[in-house]
Design a protein around this motif. Structure first.
Motif, PDB file in Angstrom:
ATOM      1  N   ALA A 325       0.851  -1.147  -0.174  1.00 43.87           N
ATOM      2  CA  ALA A 325       0.066   0.015   0.015  1.00 43.87           C
ATOM      3  C   ALA A 325       0.920   1.279  -0.058  1.00 43.87           C
ATOM      4  CB  ALA A 325      -0.956  -0.015   1.276  1.00 43.87           C
ATOM      5  N   VAL A 326       0.510   2.301  -0.784  1.00 45.37           N
ATOM      6  CA  VAL A 326       1.309   3.604  -0.947  1.00 45.37           C
ATOM      7  C   VAL A 326       0.237   4.637  -0.706  1.00 45.37           C
ATOM      8  CG1 VAL A 326       1.345   3.561  -3.540  1.00 45.37           C
ATOM      9  CG2 VAL A 326       2.863   5.020  -2.039  1.00 45.37           C
ATOM     10  N   LEU A 327       0.765   5.550   0.171  1.00 48.54           N
ATOM     11  CA  LEU A 327      -0.110   6.718   0.436  1.00 48.54           C
ATOM     12  C   LEU A 327       0.633   7.581   1.385  1.00 48.54           C
ATOM     13  CD1 LEU A 327      -2.232   5.657   3.536  1.00 48.54           C
ATOM     14  CD2 LEU A 327      -0.738   4.178   2.714  1.00 48.54           C
ATOM     15  N   PRO A 328       0.036   8.924   1.515  1.00 46.56           N
ATOM     16  CA  PRO A 328       0.328   9.900   2.464  1.00 46.56           C
ATOM     17  C   PRO A 328      -0.526   9.646   3.537  1.00 46.56           C
ATOM     18  CG  PRO A 328      -0.727  10.907   0.282  1.00 46.56           C
ATOM     19  CD  PRO A 328      -1.008   9.510   0.424  1.00 46.56           C
ATOM     20  N   ASP A 329       0.041  10.607   4.727  1.00 48.21           N
ATOM     21  CA  ASP A 329      -1.006  10.501   5.961  1.00 48.21           C
ATOM     22  C   ASP A 329      -1.821  11.535   5.949  1.00 48.21           C
ATOM     23  OD1 ASP A 329       1.080  12.066   6.150  1.00 48.21           O
ATOM     24  OD2 ASP A 329       1.603  11.906   8.149  1.00 48.21           O
ATOM     25  N   PHE A 346      -4.666   6.599  -2.024  1.00 48.63           N
ATOM     26  CA  PHE A 346      -3.968   5.438  -1.554  1.00 48.63           C
ATOM     27  C   PHE A 346      -4.049   4.297  -2.923  1.00 48.63           C
ATOM     28  CE2 PHE A 346      -8.105   4.078   0.009  1.00 48.63           C
ATOM     29  CZ  PHE A 346      -8.341   2.884  -0.308  1.00 48.63           C
ATOM     30  N   ALA A 347      -3.219   3.738  -3.032  1.00 45.58           N
ATOM     31  CA  ALA A 347      -2.933   2.487  -3.871  1.00 45.58           C
ATOM     32  C   ALA A 347      -2.644   1.012  -3.235  1.00 45.58           C
ATOM     33  CB  ALA A 347      -2.215   2.813  -5.100  1.00 45.58           C
ATOM     34  N   VAL A 348      -3.316  -0.067  -3.593  1.00 43.92           N
ATOM     35  CA  VAL A 348      -2.885  -1.124  -3.123  1.00 43.92           C
ATOM     36  C   VAL A 348      -2.547  -2.218  -4.205  1.00 43.92           C
ATOM     37  CG1 VAL A 348      -3.679  -3.221  -1.464  1.00 43.92           C
ATOM     38  CG2 VAL A 348      -4.409  -0.839  -0.922  1.00 43.92           C
ATOM     39  N   LEU A 349      -1.447  -2.823  -4.080  1.00 43.81           N
ATOM     40  CA  LEU A 349      -1.108  -3.960  -4.886  1.00 43.81           C
ATOM     41  C   LEU A 349      -1.055  -5.031  -4.333  1.00 43.81           C
ATOM     42  CD1 LEU A 349       0.417  -4.568  -7.863  1.00 43.81           C
ATOM     43  CD2 LEU A 349       2.683  -4.269  -6.628  1.00 43.81           C
TER      44      LEU A 349
END
Length: 384
Positions: A325-329, A346-349
């Protein structure tokens, strides 16, 4: 399965005229994040509940699944946990910035990113003239002040008032008297301090005083492994994140070269994250640099920080059986130079695909996850 959250603090932003009407995330070259979004699923995450001010403390607690209404007492107490400061029941711990104030205006919330050694000198000499509180030097401008028998105060983060008069934002409430006395004493001690004289001679900003904020008493967090049934680890150069991890019983992974600033060693963080996934089920890799660039109001540095984070993500993607998962807070918009409560992308692989083409605010808004509350995020990530 293995799981990792790659968090670029403050990455999200608004469309900027100087970037042709796109956000830094849209403008930056991010092939790895875009691949995660394209081969995965996207959505928006509400990281700051309505009852709270937007900040990394509230946002990261929420992302890790801890409801701030039940677990948050103040940022200072979380940073105390990271620094190994054992708070008594009646102690109140305040985050204590070293700041530059000129003519009653908050010129710089970090005193020109003063070094840890210089900060320790200033606080040591301030501690010598103040017997009613305790100071604990931290990293750069980020330090801790503990008030024994404290009751708390209404305070303002200094990064929220850069360029503004400080008078309306001075501490109020039960501990205001002692906080104001300590602030006044710091002005006298710092005024002609050798560390500041050398900084001025080198063309750097002096630390003119302390700024205590976000005080809190010792909190309690349920243990991460009990909550999720997974062994977790934290990679961050910021005491706040280390404190949350320690309180939650997560492994705190120290990375040489991690600074919590623009010059942090991105590659080392990624290598240590990949290595930690060999023994842990979950790693939370936090990178502070985009947030620092947002507070600086520097479009160039924010884009560079995002791109440097993206470059090292490839070192992590080779880990087998990995959900990413990639994201900011939270967003830290260049325009305001402080945090906002807007939902973040957010993105989830590793959980299917939904047709999103890139990792951006606009693309994520059309993702199949829709709008998710942050306290539910890890449960969703770990679900089978």
């Amino acid at each position: 399965m293995k799981y990792i959250v790659i968090l670029g603090d403050g990455m999200a932003d608004e469309p900027l005229e100087e970037l042709g009407g796109v956000t830094p995330l849209e403008y930056a070259r991010t092939p790895n994040m875009d691949w995660i979004a394209r081969e995965g699923r996207c959505g928006l995450l509400q990281t700051v509940p309505d009852a709270f001010e937007p900040g990394s403390d509230i946002a990261n607690l929420s992302i890790l699944g801890y409801d701030p209404a039940e677990s948050y007492t103040g940022r200072g107490a979380l940073e105390a946990a990271s620094m190994g400061v054992d708070l008594a029941e009646d102690d109140v711990a305040y985050r204590c910035n070293l700041v530059t104030i000129e003519g009653g205006v908050m010129e710089d919330f970090n005193a020109g990113h003063i070094s840890s050694g210089e900060g320790a000198q200033l606080l040591r000499d301030l501690d010598a003239v103040l017997g009613e509180v305790r100071f604990y030097p931290g990293i750069s401008y980020r330090n801790l002040m503990v008030v024994p028998g404290g009751e708390g105060a209404a305070t303002t983060p200094p990064h929220d008032i850069v360029g503004q008069p400080i008078e309306p934002y001075l501490p109020k409430g039960a501990d205001a008297g002692i906080l104001l006395r300590c602030m006044e004493a710091s002005r006298a001690v710092f005024a002609d301090h050798p560390a500041n004289r050398l900084r001025v001679q080198a063309g750097k900003l002096p630390a003119t005083q302390i700024w205590p904020w976000s005080g809190g008493k010792r909190p309690y967090l349920p243990q991460f492994q009990d909550k999720y049934g997974l062994a977790g680890g934290m990679i961050s150069a910021v005491d706040l994140l280390g404190g949350i991890a320690r309180l939650a019983g997560m492994e705190v992974i120290t990375v040489p070269g991690a600074t919590g600033y623009l010059d942090t060693d991105y590659e080392a963080k990624a290598r240590y994250a990949a290595e930690a996934l060999g023994r842990l089920d979950f790693v939370y890799m936090h990178v502070e640099a985009p947030d620092e660039a947002g507070h600086m109001g520097s479009v160039e540095e924010k884009v560079r920080a995002i791109e440097r984070l993206d470059e090292v993500i490839g070192l992590i993607l080779d880990v087998p059986n990995l959900v990413v998962a990639v994201l900011p807070d939270h967003p830290t918009p260049i325009r305001t130079r402080t945090h906002s409560r807007d939902p973040v992308p957010f993105a989830v692989l590793g959980k299917g695909t939904d047709g999103c083409r890139a990792f951006t605010e606009r693309e994520a808004a059309s993702g199949s996850y829709g709008l998710v509350q942050a306290v539910d995020f890890l449960e969703m990530l770990f679900s089978r």
